[in-house]
Design a protein around this motif. Structure first.
Motif, PDB file in Angstrom:
ATOM      1  N   ILE A  71      28.973   8.693  28.523  1.00  0.00           N
ATOM      2  CA  ILE A  71      29.148   7.975  27.238  1.00  0.00           C
ATOM      3  C   ILE A  71      28.523   6.410  27.165  1.00  0.00           C
ATOM      4  N   CYS A  72      27.387   6.042  26.678  1.00  0.00           N
ATOM      5  CA  CYS A  72      26.730   4.880  26.531  1.00  0.00           C
ATOM      6  C   CYS A  72      26.713   4.087  25.217  1.00  0.00           C
ATOM      7  N   THR A  73      27.760   4.167  24.471  1.00  0.00           N
ATOM      8  CA  THR A  73      27.994   3.866  23.046  1.00  0.00           C
ATOM      9  C   THR A  73      28.686   2.402  23.124  1.00  0.00           C
ATOM     10  N   PRO A  75      31.522  -0.001  22.667  1.00  0.00           N
ATOM     11  CA  PRO A  75      33.098   0.161  23.027  1.00  0.00           C
ATOM     12  C   PRO A  75      33.985   0.584  22.079  1.00  0.00           C
ATOM     13  N   THR A  77      33.704   3.000  20.036  1.00  0.00           N
ATOM     14  CA  THR A  77      33.545   4.546  20.036  1.00  0.00           C
ATOM     15  C   THR A  77      33.895   5.119  21.200  1.00  0.00           C
ATOM     16  N   HIS A  78      34.191   4.715  22.215  1.00  0.00           N
ATOM     17  CA  HIS A  78      34.380   5.183  23.319  1.00  0.00           C
ATOM     18  C   HIS A  78      35.498   6.273  23.546  1.00  0.00           C
ATOM     19  N   ALA A  82      35.245  10.327  24.092  1.00  0.00           N
ATOM     20  CA  ALA A  82      35.512  10.734  25.231  1.00  0.00           C
ATOM     21  C   ALA A  82      36.586  11.908  25.139  1.00  0.00           C
ATOM     22  N   VAL A  94      32.405   7.308  31.413  1.00  0.00           N
ATOM     23  CA  VAL A  94      32.084   6.495  30.303  1.00  0.00           C
ATOM     24  C   VAL A  94      32.095   4.779  30.728  1.00  0.00           C
ATOM     25  N   GLU A  95      31.060   4.351  29.915  1.00  0.00           N
ATOM     26  CA  GLU A  95      30.808   2.955  30.195  1.00  0.00           C
ATOM     27  C   GLU A  95      32.045   1.977  30.006  1.00  0.00           C
ATOM     28  N   ALA A  99      37.519   1.242  26.654  1.00  0.00           N
ATOM     29  CA  ALA A  99      38.316   1.437  25.335  1.00  0.00           C
ATOM     30  C   ALA A  99      38.455   0.172  24.747  1.00  0.00           C
ATOM     31  N   VAL A 121      35.582   5.723  34.703  1.00  0.00           N
ATOM     32  CA  VAL A 121      34.958   4.500  34.118  1.00  0.00           C
ATOM     33  C   VAL A 121      33.921   3.969  34.931  1.00  0.00           C
TER      34      VAL A 121
END
Length: 382
Positions: A71-73, A75, A77-78, A82, A94-95, A99, A121
């Motif tokens: 997940i590189c969207t 923050p 939207t994390h 996820a 997740v990047e 969150a 993470v």
């Protein structure tokens, strides 16, 4: 063969794509999703991928062949993305930041536990040889206990940086440089030293009048054993020099790697302790190099965890601790009060709504650019 989806085709996604392509025998990128379909298609073309490009990540939730997503969207939207993939039985990388709130972190962790899937993470700097060696030396206590920690997360960003549509607001970015730039150094502090019990802080916006969020913050920490620390988070420092410095009982240790040891003269004044330095340097030199660095290293760890059924090196609890320390800095700076940790679920700063209602808006966002033509990014100053 682990089938992978990359959600978000912004600048940081290239680190994930290149990481997965480093392990062609273990995984295959099967899909890239982005709300701007042409950006996903461009990645497919640039990297010559045999992969689908989709505009809506939800199209991938029911894909039975998809095992893992990055997940590189933005923050904000994390958590939503996820949790959706975890509930669909997919592993998630997740990047940072994990969150936008501790409440969202807890929901992500719960979804991972319920599904039995991996939630990792991104904290790619833990997969850097100097950081891993420094952690090992601190853990060995060869330099004695840590007395003082100094975290300098110095970056520089131009005024237009915050013109990108999702940057510069508490709602979409979740915060400023403390959350989005210093996150890796703050992660390193709690990884190497543990969590503080008390935080004081101040923050300001001194150079970006097109953003609600801070562009500099300074925090003071107190740990349970009485040791102290300081964190400076900034996007106004020319030169982008970052460092972690630990003053221990016997020596100073830092990354970029530096070592200095002192011993006391009879009158209490210092002289250099070359024997302690030699002992510490010898131990540092004896420690192994990490075979895979940064994003590649973390991706290799996640792939291995999936294949072997073992825990990942960095999980959701690690990501939550880092965010809790960042949120405590925001609370201390916003209220002007000393904050004690851990933060409770009834704390106003536990939720995104509570945080947004309490933090200052330094300026209002003046521009909203969908994308920049030049998408080149820098991920480290040294």
């Amino acid at each position: 063969m682990i089938k992978v989806g990359v959600i978000g085709a912004g600048a940081i996604s290239t680190r994930h794509i290149e990481g997965y392509l480093s392990f062609p025998e273990d995984c295959k990128i099967a899909a890239i999703a982005d709300i701007y379909l042409d950006k996903a298609q461009q990645h497919v073309s640039d990297y010559q991928l045999d992969a689908a490009a989709v505009a809506d990540y939800k199209e991938l939730l029911a894909d039975p062949d998809l095992t893992l997503v990055s997940i590189c969207t933005p923050p904000s939207t994390h958590a939503e993305i996820a949790i959706a993939f975890l509930k669909a039985g997919k592993h998630v990388l997740v990047e940072k930041p994990m969150a936008a709130s501790l409440e969202e972190c807890d929901a992500m962790i719960a979804a991972a536990q319920d599904s039995g899937c991996i939630l990792s993470v991104v904290a790619q700097n833990r997969f850097r040889t100097p950081w891993m060696k420094l952690k090992s030396i601190l853990d060995s206590k060869m330099a004695g206990e840590i007395l003082h920690a100094q975290i300098d997360s110095y970056w520089w960003r131009g005024h237009s940086y915050y013109d990108l549509w999702w940057r510069g607001t508490w709602a979409s970015e979740g915060g400023g440089c403390t959350l989005n730039h210093a996150v890796h150094h703050i992660d390193a502090l709690q990884w190497m030293m543990g969590m503080p019990v008390e935080v004081s802080a101040l923050m300001s916006n001194v150079s970006h009048d097109n953003a609600e969020v801070e562009d500099i913050s300074i925090a003071a920490l107190r740990f349970e054993n009485g040791s102290v620390g300081q964190i400076t988070s900034s996007v106004v420092h020319h030169g982008q020099e970052q460092q972690l410095v630990f003053q221990c009982q016997k020596a100073k240790l830092s990354t970029p790697w530096a070592l200095y040891a002192s011993s006391s003269r009879q009158n209490g004044f210092p002289e250099r302790d070359s024997s302690t330095e030699e002992e510490l340097q010898s131990f540092y030199d004896s420690l192994p190099e990490i075979p895979y660095q940064e994003h590649v290293g973390q991706i290799e760890n996640v792939l291995s965890a999936i294949k072997d059924g073992v825990p990942v090196f960095i999980d959701g609890h690690d990501g939550r601790r880092t965010l809790e320390l960042i949120v405590s800095i925001y609370k201390a700076a916003s209220t002007g009060q000393r904050v004690t940790l851990p933060l409770c679920k009834d704390d106003p700063f536990y939720t995104k709504e509570g945080l947004m209602a309490s933090v200052p808006h330094f300026y209002e966002k003046k521009a909203s650019v969908e994308r920049f033509e030049n998408n080149t990014i820098t991920t480290s100053g040294n």
